[in-house]
Design a protein around this motif. Structure first.
Motif, PDB file in Angstrom:
ATOM      1  N   GLU A  73       0.770  -1.332  -0.101  1.00 53.49           N
ATOM      2  CA  GLU A  73      -0.134   0.121   0.139  1.00 53.49           C
ATOM      3  C   GLU A  73       0.945   1.388   0.042  1.00 53.49           C
ATOM      4  O   GLU A  73       0.618   2.319  -0.811  1.00 53.49           O
ATOM      5  CB  GLU A  73      -0.885  -0.131   1.416  1.00 53.49           C
ATOM      6  CG  GLU A  73      -1.977  -0.978   1.155  1.00 53.49           C
ATOM      7  CD  GLU A  73      -2.993  -1.026   2.384  1.00 53.49           C
ATOM      8  OE1 GLU A  73      -2.770  -0.084   3.257  1.00 53.49           O
ATOM      9  OE2 GLU A  73      -3.685  -1.971   2.564  1.00 53.49           O
ATOM     10  N   VAL A  74       1.868   1.257   0.802  1.00 55.03           N
ATOM     11  CA  VAL A  74       2.765   2.303   0.866  1.00 55.03           C
ATOM     12  C   VAL A  74       3.551   2.425  -0.434  1.00 55.03           C
ATOM     13  O   VAL A  74       3.484   3.752  -1.012  1.00 55.03           O
ATOM     14  CB  VAL A  74       3.686   2.354   1.993  1.00 55.03           C
ATOM     15  CG1 VAL A  74       5.037   3.260   1.837  1.00 55.03           C
ATOM     16  CG2 VAL A  74       3.164   2.346   3.471  1.00 55.03           C
ATOM     17  N   ARG A  75       3.912   1.512  -1.088  1.00 54.52           N
ATOM     18  CA  ARG A  75       4.576   1.615  -2.261  1.00 54.52           C
ATOM     19  C   ARG A  75       3.837   2.073  -3.306  1.00 54.52           C
ATOM     20  O   ARG A  75       3.912   3.142  -4.186  1.00 54.52           O
ATOM     21  CB  ARG A  75       5.208   0.448  -2.694  1.00 54.52           C
ATOM     22  CG  ARG A  75       5.880   0.113  -4.200  1.00 54.52           C
ATOM     23  CD  ARG A  75       6.393  -1.190  -4.365  1.00 54.52           C
ATOM     24  NE  ARG A  75       7.615  -1.531  -3.526  1.00 54.52           N
ATOM     25  CZ  ARG A  75       7.574  -2.617  -2.709  1.00 54.52           C
ATOM     26  NH1 ARG A  75       6.751  -3.473  -3.009  1.00 54.52           N
ATOM     27  NH2 ARG A  75       8.649  -2.862  -2.045  1.00 54.52           N
ATOM     28  N   GLY A  76       2.547   1.595  -3.303  1.00 49.71           N
ATOM     29  CA  GLY A  76       1.495   2.216  -4.464  1.00 49.71           C
ATOM     30  C   GLY A  76       1.178   3.856  -4.023  1.00 49.71           C
ATOM     31  O   GLY A  76       1.099   4.272  -5.164  1.00 49.71           O
ATOM     32  N   GLU A  77       0.899   4.011  -2.822  1.00 46.99           N
ATOM     33  CA  GLU A  77       0.819   5.259  -2.579  1.00 46.99           C
ATOM     34  C   GLU A  77       1.855   6.297  -2.963  1.00 46.99           C
ATOM     35  O   GLU A  77       1.883   7.246  -3.679  1.00 46.99           O
ATOM     36  CB  GLU A  77       0.460   5.806  -1.062  1.00 46.99           C
ATOM     37  CG  GLU A  77      -0.919   5.231  -0.848  1.00 46.99           C
ATOM     38  CD  GLU A  77      -2.042   6.111  -1.443  1.00 46.99           C
ATOM     39  OE1 GLU A  77      -1.968   7.268  -1.460  1.00 46.99           O
ATOM     40  OE2 GLU A  77      -3.346   5.489  -1.886  1.00 46.99           O
ATOM     41  N   LEU A  78       3.157   5.936  -2.935  1.00 47.84           N
ATOM     42  CA  LEU A  78       4.289   6.842  -3.062  1.00 47.84           C
ATOM     43  C   LEU A  78       4.495   6.912  -4.634  1.00 47.84           C
ATOM     44  O   LEU A  78       4.667   7.955  -5.424  1.00 47.84           O
ATOM     45  CB  LEU A  78       5.706   6.262  -2.532  1.00 47.84           C
ATOM     46  CG  LEU A  78       5.421   6.183  -0.964  1.00 47.84           C
ATOM     47  CD1 LEU A  78       6.722   5.709  -0.237  1.00 47.84           C
ATOM     48  CD2 LEU A  78       5.654   7.683  -0.538  1.00 47.84           C
ATOM     49  N   GLU A  79       4.132   5.618  -5.294  1.00 47.78           N
ATOM     50  CA  GLU A  79       4.246   5.584  -6.886  1.00 47.78           C
ATOM     51  C   GLU A  79       3.206   6.677  -7.425  1.00 47.78           C
ATOM     52  O   GLU A  79       3.616   7.480  -8.380  1.00 47.78           O
ATOM     53  CB  GLU A  79       4.109   4.215  -7.396  1.00 47.78           C
ATOM     54  CG  GLU A  79       5.186   3.350  -7.331  1.00 47.78           C
ATOM     55  CD  GLU A  79       5.069   1.921  -7.899  1.00 47.78           C
ATOM     56  OE1 GLU A  79       4.090   1.758  -8.075  1.00 47.78           O
ATOM     57  OE2 GLU A  79       6.136   1.199  -7.490  1.00 47.78           O
ATOM     58  N   ARG A  80       1.907   6.374  -6.734  1.00 50.06           N
ATOM     59  CA  ARG A  80       0.892   7.316  -7.277  1.00 50.06           C
ATOM     60  C   ARG A  80       0.991   8.789  -7.155  1.00 50.06           C
ATOM     61  O   ARG A  80       0.996   9.526  -8.041  1.00 50.06           O
ATOM     62  CB  ARG A  80      -0.437   7.036  -6.825  1.00 50.06           C
ATOM     63  CG  ARG A  80      -1.618   7.558  -7.213  1.00 50.06           C
ATOM     64  CD  ARG A  80      -3.132   7.163  -6.662  1.00 50.06           C
ATOM     65  NE  ARG A  80      -3.060   7.399  -5.238  1.00 50.06           N
ATOM     66  CZ  ARG A  80      -3.353   8.635  -4.714  1.00 50.06           C
ATOM     67  NH1 ARG A  80      -3.672   9.478  -5.823  1.00 50.06           N
ATOM     68  NH2 ARG A  80      -3.538   8.996  -3.526  1.00 50.06           N
TER      69      ARG A  80
END
Length: 131
Positions: free
Chosen positions: A26-33
């Motif tokens: 989730e953190v990885r996805g949020e940071l990428e987004r």
């Protein structure tokens, strides 16, 4: 350590490890987004105050979400450490057992239900952080 069977401990450990991996993704996805979403794209090339406010709010919400996820990851890490050190399942207030049902619902619980209720009543007047 609370009187939990090896099967119960393994089940809780698996839940914690699974949640940690979910949070990491989730953190990885949020940071990428958020990395792909540039402020100018949200606010526009010539932002008016309303667009600028919305863009600021989106950035703040994204940061708050990542902060919540990171804090939960820290809680999971601390719980896995207590589990490894055989210091898991005991209430940090009264020293009694937290109980398997409560740990299944909230594996990172540090207090038994009674002590948690008392803690919440005692500290409910403290200000909660907001955006």
């Amino acid at each position: 350590m609370a009187k939990l069977s090896e099967e119960q401990l393994a089940q809780l450990k698996e839940m914690l490890q699974h949640r940690y991996l979910e949070l990491r993704e989730e953190v990885r996805g949020e940071l990428e987004r958020s990395g792909n979403q540039h402020y100018a794209d949200v606010a526009g090339s010539v932002p008016d105050p309303g667009d600028e406010s919305v863009a600021d709010m989106i950035v703040d919400v994204d940061a708050a979400l990542v902060d919540r996820q990171v804090n939960e990851m820290r809680g999971v890490e601390a719980t896995l450490k207590r589990l490894a050190e055989l210091n898991f399942g005991d209430c940090i207030e009264c020293g009694g057992e937290i109980g398997f049902e409560r740990l299944m619902a909230l594996p990172t619980a540090e207090r038994c239900v009674r002590c948690q209720e008392l803690h919440e009543k005692t500290y409910s007047h403290e200000p909660n952080p907001t955006l």
